[in-house]
Design a protein around this motif. Sequence first.
Motif, mmCIF file in Angstrom:
data_model
loop_
_atom_site.group_PDB
_atom_site.id
_atom_site.type_symbol
_atom_site.label_atom_id
_atom_site.label_comp_id
_atom_site.label_asym_id
_atom_site.label_seq_id
_atom_site.Cartn_x
_atom_site.Cartn_y
_atom_site.Cartn_z
ATOM 1 N N UNK A 323 0.839 -1.198 0.000
ATOM 2 C CA UNK A 323 0.000 0.000 0.000
ATOM 3 C C UNK A 323 0.873 1.247 0.000
ATOM 4 N N UNK A 324 0.465 2.223 -0.809
ATOM 5 C CA UNK A 324 1.137 3.511 -0.865
ATOM 6 C C UNK A 324 0.148 4.603 -0.440
ATOM 7 N N UNK A 325 0.647 5.637 0.190
ATOM 8 C CA UNK A 325 -0.232 6.725 0.628
ATOM 9 C C UNK A 325 0.409 8.063 0.319
ATOM 10 N N UNK A 326 -0.432 9.083 0.242
ATOM 11 C CA UNK A 326 0.057 10.430 -0.010
ATOM 12 C C UNK A 326 0.261 11.133 1.319
ATOM 13 N N UNK A 329 2.841 16.277 0.233
ATOM 14 C CA UNK A 329 2.538 16.487 -1.189
ATOM 15 C C UNK A 329 3.055 15.363 -2.075
ATOM 16 N N UNK A 330 3.590 14.295 -1.484
ATOM 17 C CA UNK A 330 4.187 13.236 -2.289
ATOM 18 C C UNK A 330 3.625 11.876 -1.882
ATOM 19 N N UNK A 331 3.816 10.908 -2.775
ATOM 20 C CA UNK A 331 3.416 9.533 -2.499
ATOM 21 C C UNK A 331 4.600 8.780 -1.889
ATOM 22 N N UNK A 332 4.285 7.937 -0.896
ATOM 23 C CA UNK A 332 5.315 7.128 -0.237
ATOM 24 C C UNK A 332 4.791 5.716 -0.006
ATOM 25 N N UNK A 333 5.731 4.786 0.112
ATOM 26 C CA UNK A 333 5.378 3.452 0.577
ATOM 27 C C UNK A 333 4.785 3.568 1.975
#
Length: 421
Positions: A323-326, A329-333
């Motif tokens: 799953x990745x989340x914002x 202002x950026x997306x991360x693992x």
Amino acid sequence: MKNILQLIFLLALQPLFGQDFEIQGRVVDSLNNNPLPFAQISLQHSGLGTTTNEDGNFRLDIPVVNRNDTLLIYYLGYETRKRSLKQGSTETIRILMKPVMLQLSELDIVGLTPQEVIKRAVAAIPSNYGKDPLMLTAFIRSQKSVNNKLAEYTEAIIDDLKTGYYLYKPGESEKKHKLSNITELLKGRVTSDTNLVNAMGDIGRNVGCLGCNFINDVAEFYHHTILDEDLFRYYDLSMEELIQPEGGKIYHISFAQKKDVKERLWKGDIYIEAATFAIMKLSQKPSMFAYDAYEKTKYNRGYTIRNKPGWVEEMPFIQQTIIYSKRDTAWFLSSIRIENWMTFTYPPTGQRLKFSYKNDVVVTNTSRDPERIKKFNGDKVTGTNQRWDQIIGRPDDAFWTNFNYLPVEVALQKSVEEIKH
């Protein structure tokens, strides 16, 4: 005297500036009160975050500099919730998530195929996740079970240095794996039934390197996965377009190994945000069409268990969810869950033994601070050929009061207590 006055001055200002504080809570479905496991919890303007456990519980330590931030709670298929932080509050907050039907969108005049959506998602990896090196602080929890009995329970906090999310050629995969995910163990603890673990021989002693779980970060290591366009010919892909409750569209792609393909591949689902083509979630398990291919080679690998060589592993069942989340202002693992169920047989007697392990990785903080990255002193060796209790050192329970980001479920706690007694 001057130092004493300075100390008094700082103590007097302490209530004004505040202290780090902790948020604990439970995330449940508002209609039936069922817990929502692995809901994503993050601060709106920070890289800090965590997830809920299987009971829907979470905890997160908030630095004083983030005291005016907002807590975001996200779960696919539910309305996103926002909640102001209450500094100093020790109560467990209850967060009710309202389920919503993800509506199918009307077909676009110029529609995209699943293959084209995946290609665009790969092309957007650098812009969505960042090409520059970054440091992840992660909480890792591992459970080993033998014949459905918990044999070893491990928790660890690690720093993991990634080289960044950039595009590379298939021939560069080995180099990418070698350079990325350099890790350092910050703290760990283990509860183990030593006799039971040792009896498992090769399987029980295997702990895996500290950064091995990050191999499943498909946004970083996309080659040889469903994201690799060279493998599209091996899969049947279908797609539906979903409308999010807060607006925007999600591409939901289902994939499954073609029946006539003689490979060991996967079946599963990918969710991709349409606006940015960011990969939000991938879940997969082995395709049963791979069973025949596995049967032909299983006797090529032998294991020593209970001091007996010659054990054979049947086709394992694996479930992976990434799953990745914002955050900010950026997306991360955000999290990785790997569940692996294995059955071993001993051909001379027909004896069978079931072994399973479950690994949870929760990214609790992210940083691209050049100075912090420059001073990092990790490696890829620690933990490779050692038991966890050989590398973690002496227990330090005080440390865990601030770093246990994934509360222990009630059922798991009972199993851990059984090992201790």
